[in-house]
Write an enzyme that holds these catalytic residues in place. Structure first.
Site, PDB file in Angstrom:
ATOM      1  N   LYS A 261       0.853  -1.206   0.000  1.00 34.50           N
ATOM      2  CA  LYS A 261       0.000   0.000   0.000  1.00 34.50           C
ATOM      3  C   LYS A 261       0.879   1.243   0.000  1.00 34.50           C
ATOM      4  CE  LYS A 261      -3.797   2.107   2.692  1.00 34.50           C
ATOM      5  NZ  LYS A 261      -4.604   2.009   3.932  1.00 34.50           N
TER       6      LYS A 261
ATOM      7  N   SER B 225      -9.531   1.946   3.192  1.00 34.78           N
ATOM      8  CA  SER B 225      -8.702   2.668   2.248  1.00 34.78           C
ATOM      9  C   SER B 225      -7.688   1.789   1.509  1.00 34.78           C
ATOM     10  CB  SER B 225      -7.938   3.774   2.976  1.00 34.78           C
ATOM     11  OG  SER B 225      -7.094   3.218   3.970  1.00 34.78           O
TER      12      SER B 225
ATOM     13  N   SER C  77      -9.555  -0.276   7.502  1.00 32.95           N
ATOM     14  CA  SER C  77      -9.056  -0.241   6.115  1.00 32.95           C
ATOM     15  C   SER C  77      -8.344  -1.483   5.615  1.00 32.95           C
ATOM     16  CB  SER C  77      -8.135   0.957   5.915  1.00 32.95           C
ATOM     17  OG  SER C  77      -8.901   2.112   5.774  1.00 32.95           O
TER      18      SER C  77
HETATM   19  N1  GLN Z   1     -12.861   4.663   6.774  1.00 30.81           N
HETATM   20  C1  GLN Z   1     -12.122   5.052   7.944  1.00 30.81           C
HETATM   21  C2  GLN Z   1     -11.631   6.465   7.796  1.00 30.81           C
HETATM   22  O1  GLN Z   1     -11.872   7.038   6.798  1.00 30.81           O
HETATM   23  C3  GLN Z   1     -10.987   4.102   8.192  1.00 30.81           C
HETATM   24  C4  GLN Z   1      -9.834   4.334   7.294  1.00 30.81           C
HETATM   25  C5  GLN Z   1      -8.643   3.512   7.662  1.00 30.81           C
HETATM   26  O2  GLN Z   1      -8.741   2.528   8.375  1.00 30.81           O
HETATM   27  N2  GLN Z   1      -7.508   3.970   7.201  1.00 30.81           N
HETATM   28  O3  GLN Z   1     -11.032   7.004   8.656  1.00 30.81           O
END
Ligand code: GLN
Length: 493
Positions: free
Chosen positions: A87, A162, A186
């Protein structure tokens, strides 16, 4: 190895990490054949999916021939010659790293994240950097500064986020495995949307050194894989204390493969009534309830539990995470890294750079977080959120005195359509309802496939364990995976 043979190539790309390792050890194919097959696959499908922001073919192939030579001279490192996708919030020496943000375009890190270094030390080959919501802020990968990733099961739909690029890459057989990061879901949610396995380690299990920070008290790096076995293998390799990250726990990397026995007789599985509420897609609820019966048939004891502060998790998470993000993102000033836009004064320079470089969701979160931390509001918002965070953690502490793991859906729905929620931040936030608590409480969690909806989209279930309870979630996830056949259905691209 029959290079160029379509069928052989297809078989190679369908392999997970453990299978690839076994094939290499048995001399069925060379290390060079693996990244070659992955790169061909990427060439074929990634114009549609856009899981990768960039690949590193020359370096990957050079590392693979090196691996073949090392294997010939007796090297038996566990990931020797196995390609992994990373990532793009994880720093990689000499490889552009953007965190999905235009503000970091052109940034080439001088060092690699500890987790990446550990994978490479075990012999892994970096295949490329995967797409992500900008600075990991989002649940669909639509907030990437470089265009969305598409779901391999239906390109009209999001892969989740994400870590959507990592999940799509693994689900589409572009890579045997990937690293993602999980701040509020995420790793788990995109794994669920893409029909694969995603493991969020306990806070402090894996070093965050070299992870571009979003919410530092919540962020963890975790594996996204085709199988539970591969998740255990990768976690074992990336876990452990790191002098570069003082929040890592002083415990050695665990021997997790020992947990993969298939035996969960007598294990106590908690079902939180608060997680089966209105708003869940009925097919998701049905699949998870069927899975609960399946766990019972394997000899687990099903125990209803209460997590009374569940409804506070989202507001608390979004206060804490935006506050931490506003502080973490202050460093992007146009001077030290990436994009730099001239202004009339030094402050104007900051304003121009940040105005041009950050996307709308990142700006919104910086503003929310700055507000929550500002004098006069700090006590009412940030401090209060930290206090409620403790209550949420205590819910879990109490539950884990009675049960080994907690089972729930990973996400209330299957993958939604691209564009469906991106202009409605609140709707997007609600998708994180089942995942954020684990980060607030520092728990470990895993998502494994548990069915499909009527449209053929994968459904995932989540198993949560106490801090450092990875052995328990892996044991139960493995027993479920091995006694069901969900993993055998693959997307057709
Ligand atoms: N959807 C959550 C956020 O926008 C989690 C994102 C993540 O785990 N990086 O913060």
């Amino acid at each position: 190895m029959m290079m160029g043979d379509q069928k052989a190539t297809k078989q190679l790309t369908s392999l997970g990490v453990a299978e690839a390792r076994a094939g290499l050890a048995a001399g069925q194919f060379t290390s060079v054949a693996l990244p070659t097959a992955c790169l061909e696959r990427i060439e074929r499908v990634d114009a549609t999916l856009h899981a990768f922001l960039r690949t590193t073919p020359d370096e990957a192939l050079a590392a693979a021939s090196q691996a073949d030579r090392e294997r010939a001279s007796g090297d038996a490192r566990p990931l020797l010659g196995i390609p992994i996708a990373i990532k793009d919030v994880l720093m990689t020496t000499g490889i552009e790293t953007t965190a999905g943000s235009r503000i970091l375009r052109g940034f080439v890190p001088p060092y690699s994240a500890t987790a990446v270094q550990k994978l490479q030390a075990a012999g892994a080959i970096i295949l490329g950097k995967t797409n992500t919501d900008e600075f990991a802020m989002g649940s669909s990968t639509e907030n990437s500064g470089f265009g969305p990733t598409r779901n391999p099961w239906d390109p009209e739909r999001v892969p989740g986020g994400s870590s959507g690029g990592s999940a799509a890459a693994v689900a589409a057989d572009e890579a045997p495995a990937a690293l993602g990061t999980d701040t509020g879901g995420s790793v788990r949610q995109p794994a669920s949307f893409c029909g694969i396995v995603g493991l969020k380690p306990s806070y402090g299990r894996v070093s965050r050194y070299g992870l571009i920070a979003y919410g530092s008290s919540l962020d963890q790096i975790g594996p996204i894989t085709k199988t539970v076995t591969d998740a255990a293998l990768i976690l074992e390799l990336i876990a452990g204390a790191d002098p570069h990250d003082s929040t890592t726990m002083p415990v050695n990397a665990p021997d997790l493969s020992a947990a993969l026995t298939g035996d969960i007789e007598g294990m106590r599985i908690g079902i939180p009534e608060e997680y089966f509420v209105e708003g869940i897609q009925p097919e998701v609820e049905d699949a998870v309830r069927t899975a609960i019966d399946h766990f019972a048939s394997l000899g687990a004891e099903i125990v209803p539990i209460g997590l009374p502060n569940t409804e506070l998790a989202l507001p608390v998470y979004y206060l804490v995470v935006t506050a931490e993000a506003s502080a973490n993102l202050a460093r992007y000033d146009g001077i030290r890294f990436g994009l730099s836009v001239d202004g009339d004064s030094i402050f104007d320079h900051f304003r121009q750079t940040r105005g041009a470089g950050f996307g709308p969701e990142v700006k919104r979160r910086i503003m929310l977080g700055t507000y929550a931390l500002s004098a006069g509001y700090y006590d009412a918002y940030y401090l209060k959120a930290q206090q409620v965070r403790t209550l949420i953690k205590q819910d879990f502490d109490r539950a884990f005195t009675d049960v080994d793991v907690i089972l729930s859906p990973t996400s209330p729905t299957t993958a939604f359509r691209i564009g469906e929620k991106v202009d409605d931040p609140l709707a997007m936030i609600l998708t994180d309802i089942f995942t954020t608590s684990a980060n607030l409480a520092g728990l470990c969690g895993i998502s494994v496939p548990c069915g499909f909806d009527a449209g053929g989209l994968p459904i995932g279930l989540q198993l949560l364990g106490p801090s450092l309870g990875e052995e328990k979630i892996l044991r139960s996830a493995y027993a479920y995976e091995q006694s069901t056949e969900w993993r055998l259905r693959r997307p057709v691209l």
